[in-house]
Design a protein around this motif. Structure first.
Motif, mmCIF file in Angstrom:
data_model
loop_
_atom_site.group_PDB
_atom_site.id
_atom_site.type_symbol
_atom_site.label_atom_id
_atom_site.label_comp_id
_atom_site.label_asym_id
_atom_site.label_seq_id
_atom_site.Cartn_x
_atom_site.Cartn_y
_atom_site.Cartn_z
ATOM 1 N N PRO A 91 -24.332 -6.876 2.126
ATOM 2 C CA PRO A 91 -23.449 -8.018 1.837
ATOM 3 C C PRO A 91 -22.132 -7.870 2.586
ATOM 4 O O PRO A 91 -21.178 -7.322 2.055
ATOM 5 N N ARG B 89 -24.417 -17.290 -0.913
ATOM 6 C CA ARG B 89 -25.756 -17.034 -1.399
ATOM 7 C C ARG B 89 -26.716 -16.908 -0.223
ATOM 8 O O ARG B 89 -27.572 -16.049 -0.189
ATOM 9 N N GLN B 92 -26.304 -13.793 1.447
ATOM 10 C CA GLN B 92 -26.511 -12.760 0.444
ATOM 11 C C GLN B 92 -25.298 -11.856 0.268
ATOM 12 O O GLN B 92 -25.431 -10.659 0.028
ATOM 13 N N THR B 95 -23.959 -10.971 -3.742
ATOM 14 C CA THR B 95 -24.323 -9.721 -4.420
ATOM 15 C C THR B 95 -23.128 -8.779 -4.549
ATOM 16 O O THR B 95 -22.969 -8.099 -5.547
ATOM 17 N N GLN B 170 -28.288 -23.531 -1.642
ATOM 18 C CA GLN B 170 -28.034 -22.544 -0.588
ATOM 19 C C GLN B 170 -27.612 -23.221 0.701
ATOM 20 O O GLN B 170 -27.205 -22.569 1.642
#
Lengths: 313, 247
Positions: A91, B89, B92, B95, B170
């Motif tokens: 990330p 999102r 990613q 997270t 998304q």
């Protein structure tokens, strides 16, 4: 920090459903301080789902997760402070520099302001990012991005580090460096690592659990695994093969089975090594020994056996 | 913790050209409106002064600029909110926030505050433009103040709705267009009926900005816009939690 327990992470009866599909079923997992646990499994076995649940990114359908004796579901903020997580896709905010990004992560994890520059510096040194501080993450190669991902997971010195396929997409040199880093992490943190690269597990883990279709199908220490696979059986070949009974009569031999190409598998008694006895007997009886080699059940065999048998059934 | 996320969002906005482009285009269009209104006022000055109760320069120039800014930002805010959750999102990166020891409230408010910092900057530019009228003579600061407050509250409502829609998908472009559509619909809702007491009129965002635009600060309008923003922020938090529960 008083250490009330050596168990840093424990999960019990962890289950996750997606609609009717069962992604993870009744999974138990325990991790001791300073231990590196390898979570193995074929693609789609539920490794990533498990890791998402262990890090609080996904709520389990049932079951519990405790991090250092703090319930993740009841007190997520406290528990999450003790976890460092590298998901499958690191990330990373591509528009930030490495220093900016790591500083942001440190703040998110409430690293005290005066310790933060030092922590960033140390983590960069550990992950081999010393000269990359002012580079934009978007401009880094995949290997360096992966390192930034790992740096992000260990920056706040968490008790548990959870790495989802940390060596994917790296070149062999980078893989070695990352493995050495993970090994080193195991000294001070507990590490869970998921992968489908088997030698990786043998190289860096203390313990291995193999998942298949959401279940743990194998759990043992790497040492235990090594013991079971060493000298469990021998493969022997003769010019003039004796009867199987004659071989079974040799001390230390438990059983003998005929194989293809006139080879014979000799199953040994545990803790016995009849190789020498076989050589001597073969010479005495003029059997003409041509081959004698230990048959190893590699981790790969175990893996293949466990993850394939159900498909056949 | 909210400040940490807000500051990061604010800086990330300026890392992309989008923020600069939006500010620049807004400024060009508003400057044109400003000058157009100003020259119209100057040209018609003799006639305006003959009226019994002549409108001031602030009323003619600033109110028009603020009204126009509201419509421009109605189009711009969805472009700014679209990335906040959709892109995170998709890349990613969400997270990172979800794994950190912070609550959903802090994540949502952090992003909201970060965006509001940027929008406050845009509002500042509009404000400065109106304030430049003071170089030529006395102006109605009360009217400008009411307009600024109204626009700020309105932007809060825009941003909250955009943030919520961004958390639903998304795809950033879908988020942008859906937010724009929703805002536009809410804006023109009062045009659907002739009856000024119709409930649809009450829901219209435009109706609640009109008062501020005329220099009228009505607590009902303030409450409406604040509740509007709070509602969508709470819905966003719930949406984040739903993702955790449903995966």
């Amino acid at each position: 920090m008083p250490e009330t327990t050596d168990i840093t992470l424990s999960a019990h009866h962890l289950t996750r459903r997606y609609g009717n599909a069962l992604a993870v079923a009744d999974l138990d997992l325990e991790l001791k301080r300073g231990e590196v646990l390898g979570l193995l499994g074929p693609n789609g076995a539920g490794k990533s789902t498990t890791m998402q649940m262990l890090t609080g990114n996904l709520a389990p359908s049932s079951g519990s997760v405790r991090i250092c004796d703090i319930d993740l579901l009841e007190r997520p903020k406290l528990a999450k402070a003790k976890i460092g997580y590298l998901p499958e896709t690191p990330p990373l905010y591509r528009e930030l520099t490495v220093d900016e990004f790591l500083t942001f992560c440190g703040r998110l994890h409430r690293v005290p302001r005066d310790e933060l520059p030092q922590a960033v510096k140390q983590t960069k040194a550990r992950c081999g990012l010393n000269d990359m501080g002012r580079r934009l993450i978007a401009h880094l190669s995949k290997g360096y991005q992966q390192r930034v991902g790992i740096a992000q997971a260990i920056l706040h010195r968490p008790d548990v580090v959870i790495l989802d396929e940390p060596t994917v997409g790296l070149d062999p040199n980078q893989i070695r460096e990352i493995r050495a880093l993970i090994r080193e992490l195991g000294g001070s943190h507990s590490v869970i690592l998921s992968t489908h690269i088997l030698p990786e597990v043998e190289a860096i883990c203390d313990r291995v659990q193999i998942m298949h279709r959401g279940k743990i199908v194998f759990a043992d220490s790497i040492d235990g695994l090594r013991r079971t696979r060493q000298m469990e059986s021998l493969v022997v070949g003769f010019m003039r093969p004796p009867t199987l009974e004659a071989l079974t009569a040799i001390p230390g031999v438990k059983d003998a089975q005929a194989m293809v190409n006139n080879l014979i598998r000799v199953v040994c008694h545990p803790d016995a090594n009849p190789a020498e006895a076989i050589t001597r007997t073969a010479a005495e009886n003029n059997w003409g020994l041509t081959q004698l080699s230990p048959e190893r059940t590699s981790l790969e065999d175990v893996f293949a056996q466990l993850t394939r048998q159900e498909d056949v059934a | 913790m909210i400040a940490v996320i807000a500051w990061k969002e604010f800086r990330s906005l300026f890392a992309s050209p989008l923020a600069w482009v939006i500010l620049a285009i807004m400024q060009v269009i508003l400057a044109w409106v400003f000058l157009y209104q100003l020259s119209g006022y100057m040209d018609n000055l003799p006639r305006i002064q003959q009226l019994a109760n002549p409108p001031g320069i602030t009323e003619i120039v600033s109110s028009a600029v603020f009204g126009f800014a509201a419509i421009l930002l109605l189009m711009a805010v969805p472009l700014l909110t679209m990335r906040l959750f959709s892109e995170e999102r998709r890349n990613q990166t969400l997270t990172l926030l979800l794994s950190a020891p912070i609550s959903n409230l802090e994540i949502v408010l952090g992003k909201f505050v970060g965006l509001m910092l940027f929008l406050a900057l845009a509002l500042g530019l509009v404000l400065l433009m109106s304030a430049s009228l003071a170089l030529g003579g006395p102006i109605d600061w009360g009217l400008i103040g009411a307009n600024s407050l109204g626009l700020l509250l309105l932007l809060g409502a825009f941003a909250a709705l955009g943030l919520f829609i961004s958390s639903l998908t998304q795809h950033a472009v879908i988020a942008a267009f859906a937010s724009f559509g929703a805002l536009l619909l809410l804006w023109i809702l009062n045009g659907m009926t002739q009856d000024p007491n119709h409930p649809l009129v009450y829901l219209s965002l435009m109706k609640h900005f009109e008062g501020f635009n005329r220099g009228l600060i009505d607590t009902a309008d303030v409450a409406y816009l604040l509740l509007f923003a709070a509602t969508f922020l709470i819905l966003t938090m719930r949406q984040l939690d739903a993702k955790r529960l449903q995966g």
